[in-house]
Motif scaffolding. Structure first.
Motif: not given
Lengths: 451, 87
Positions: A201-202, A204-205, A208-210, B23, B26, B38-40, B73, B76-77
Motif C-alpha cells: 500500500r502507499s 500515505a495510506d 492513514r490506517a495507523h 485516501s 489522494d 506504490n499500491h499493489s 485503507t 486496513h485501519g
C-alpha cells in the motif's frame, strides 16, 4: 549385551516419538504475561554477549564425533569406522575420523571445550532434552538461553529467538519462534512484498490506517470505568506498536532472496532429511547483528538413527561441520563473532553397539561442545568415559579420573555455565536454582581430564 | 460498520468516512487504476481469474474516484485496530 541401564537397573526404555515437525510460519509464545512480539520501549541496540544453543536432535552418537571409541575385543562392535582407522587428534582433542570431523576440530578445536561423559540418566527423548538444556530433569526451570536472554536483553523485541530445540522460559521472558528468514521478513516488514520489495500500500495510506488505529486507542483510553486490566491491555498494545520501529534494524539487514541460505533435502539410508541449519544460523545471527536480541536456540534433527546408523550419522555430522564453519564465518562477516558463545548438545548418546538393523539405540551418556572465539579454555577436554562409553567419575578439583569422584550430569555443566556466563546472581534473585551438584571447574584453562 | 460486536459511534463513523475520502482523493492523484507503482494489492487472492479481457479488467480495476483504494485503507485501519483485534 552391553547396556548401561541393563547393568544398573535392568530397565531399558522403549523408543518414543522422534522428530518434531518443521515449524510453520512465525508465532510468539509468551512466557511472561505480556506478549512481546514487538517488545516494549527499547530503542537502543543490544551490544553485549550472545548465546546460541544448538540441539542435535534425536540423540547424537558422540563416539562418532568428539568422544571416539574403538572396538574392544570380546565386546560387540562399537563403531565400524574403528575397523580401519584410529581416532584423529587436533591439539588436545580426540575425534572420530569420519564425516568432516578432522577439518572441524582442526579449524575450531582451539576455540572449543569438549565436555564428555555427561550422563543424562535417561533414555527418553523429552527428559533428555529437558535435562540437557535446563540442567534439571524436572519441569519448572528455564532453559539456559531463556535465562541468558532474560538477564541480558529482557526488553528487546527479539530477546530470545527460537528456531528449534528445547525452550523453557519459566516465565522469565517471552520467545519469538521463527521458521526462517522469510518469516522474519514478514514480521518486520508487513507492508512490503517479500519477493519484489514493493509496498502493498502507499505510504500515505499506511499512515492513514495507523492514524485511525491511534484515534481508536485514544478514544478507548478516554472512556470512564476502564478496568486496570483493560487499561494495561490498551497501553501494552500502544507500546508494542510504538516500539516496532526498532525492528526496522533487522529489516535493513535481511539480505536479498538470492543471498538467503536455503535448506537442502538429503536422502540417506532410505530416509529424507530437510537440513536447514544454515538458514537458522543466518537468521539468528542477523537478529543479533540488529541488536534486537541476545539468545537463540537452533536445532539439527535426524540423529535418532535406529536404522542405518552410520550413513545417517555421517551425513548429518558432515552437514553439522559445514554449518559450524558457516556460522563462524558469517558471524565474523557481521562483526559479532567475538561476542558469541555457542553450545552444542543433544538428547543423549547412542548405544555402544549396533542393533539388528545396523542402527544404534538410546544411550544416556553424551557430550557437549562449547565454542567461543579465542576462548582461553579452548583446546580442552573435560569429563571422561571408559572404553565402552560408560561415564567415568572425575575429581572435583583436578577433573582427572577419580574412582571416588563424580560422574557428570547436565546439572554440573549448567552450574559451570551459569557461573561462566554470570547468571548466578540474576537467577538467585528470582529464586531459581539448579538441583544440587558439585561445582566443577570446567572453564578453568589450567585443568582438564585429558592431557 | 459491523466489524466488531460493538456498534460504532457517530464520531467514529465520521472519522472513518473522513479517512476514506482522504485516501480516495489522494489515490486519484496517482491515476485511475486500483493497482499502481506504490499500491499493489494481492488481488489474485480475491479473484482466481487474472486473465481478463480489457473490458473485464476495466470493470474490475478501474478506480477513477479512488474509492477502491480508499476502502482498502479503511479496511486496513479497522482490521488492525485494538477494538477489532480484541473484540
Amino acid at each position: 549385551m552391553i547396556d548401561q541401564y541393563g547393568k544398573r537397573s535392568g530397565k531399558l526404555l522403549s523408543r518414543r516419538g522422534v522428530l518434531r515437525g518443521a515449524i510453520a510460519g512465525v508465532s510468539t509464545i509468551a512466557g511472561s504475561s505480556a506478549m512481546k512480539l514487538w517488545g516494549s520501549e527499547q530503542d537502543d541496540a543490544y551490544e553485549g554477549p550472545l548465546l546460541v544453543t544448538l540441539q542435535l536432535d534425536g540423540g547424537v552418537d558422540v563416539t562418532q564425533l568428539c568422544d571416539p571409541k574403538v572396538n574392544v575385543r570380546g565386546e560387540p562392535k562399537i563403531n565400524h569406522w574403528a575397523d580401519a582407522a584410529d581416532p584423529g587428534q587436533a591439539g588436545n582433542i580426540l575425534f572420530a575420523p569420519i564425516a568432516d570431523n578432522a577439518q572441524l576440530f582442526q579449524e575450531f578445536g582451539s576455540d572449543m571445550l569438549v565436555i564428555n561423559g555427561v550422563d543424562a540418566q535417561t533414555n527418553s527423548h523429552e527428559t533428555g532434552r529437558l535435562f540437557n538444556w535446563t540442567g534439571s530433569n524436572a519441569e519448572g526451570r528455564p532453559s539456559l538461553s531463556a535465562l541468558f536472554a532474560a538477564a541480558q536483553s529482557p526488553n528487546q523485541p527479539l530477546a530470545y529467538s527460537v528456531f528449534g530445540g528445547t525452550s523453557r522460559t519459566a516465565g522469565l521472558v517471552g520467545y519469538n519462534q521463527f521458521s526462517n528468514l522469510a518469516a522474519a521478513r514478514t514480521l518486520v516488514q508487513p507492508y512490503v512484498q517479500s519477493w519484489s520489495g514493493h509496498p502493498w500500500r502507499s505510504t500515505a495510506d499506511i499512515a492513514r490506517a495507523h492514524s485511525m488505529v491511534q484515534t481508536d486507542i485514544s478514544r478507548l483510553l478516554a472512556e470512564p470505568n476502564l478496568s486496570v486490566r483493560q487499561r494495561q491491555s490498551l497501553l501494552g498494545y500502544t507500546e508494542a506498536r510504538a516500539s516496532r520501529d526498532s525492528l526496522q534494524r533487522l529489516a535493513e539487514l535481511i539480505p536479498d532472496e538470492a543471498d538467503v541460505m536455503r535448506g537442502e533435502d538429503v536422502n540417506v539410508g532410505g530416509q529424507n532429511f530437510r537440513l536447514n541449519l544454515k538458514e537458522q544460523m543466518q537468521s539468528a545471527l542477523l537478529v543479533f547483528k540488529s541488536g534486537l536480541g541476545s539468545a537463540a536456540d537452533l536445532a539439527l534433527g535426524g540423529f535418532d538413527s535406529h536404522d542405518q546408523h552410520d550413513a545417517v550419522s555421517e551425513a548429518l555430522l558432515t552437514h553439522f561441520a559445514d554449518a559450524i564453519r558457516f556460522f563462524w564465518d558469517y558471524a565474523e562477516t557481521l562483526g559479532i563473532a567475538e561476542r558469541i558463545v555457542l553450545m552444542v548438545g543433544s538428547d543423549f548418546g547412542r548405544t555402544n553397539y549396533y542393533n539388528e538393523g545396523d542402527g544404534k539405540d538410546h544411550w544416556p551418556i553424551s557430550s557437549y561442545l562449547i565454542m567461543e572465539r579465542d576462548a582461553p579454555w579452548g583446546n580442552r577436554v573435560v569429563g571422561l568415559t571408559d572404553e565402552l562409553h560408560f561415564g567415568s567419575p572425575i575429581n572435583q578439583e583436578t577433573l582427572k579420573a577419580d574412582r571416588n569422584g563424580v560422574v557428570m550430569t547436565p546439572t554440573h555443566v549448567h552450574k559451570a555455565l551459569w557461573e561462566y556466563l554470570g547468571l548466578e546472581t540474576f537467577a538467585a534473585d528470582r529464586g531459581l536454582t539448579l538441583p544440587d551438584a558439585e561445582r566443577l571447574p570446567l572453564f578453568d584453562p589450567f585443568v582438564s581430564s585429558v592431557t | 460498520m459491523a466489524a466488531t460486536h460493538r456498534e460504532a459511534s457517530r464520531a467514529e463513523i465520521d472519522a472513518l468516512v473522513a479517512s476514506l475520502l482522504s485516501s480516495a482523493a489522494d489515490a486519484v492523484q496517482h491515476g485511475g487504476w486500483f493497482n499502481s507503482h506504490n499500491h499493489s494489492c494481492a488481488t489474485w487472492q480475491i479473484w482466481p481469474d487474472e486473465d481478463l479481457s480489457d473490458e473485464a479488467r476495466f470493470a474490475r480495476y478501474s478506480d477513477p474516484e479512488g474509492m477502491l483504494r480508499g476502502w482498502g485503507t479503511l479496511v486496513h485501519g479497522v482490521l488492525t485496530s485494538y477494538g477489532y483485534l480484541h473484540d
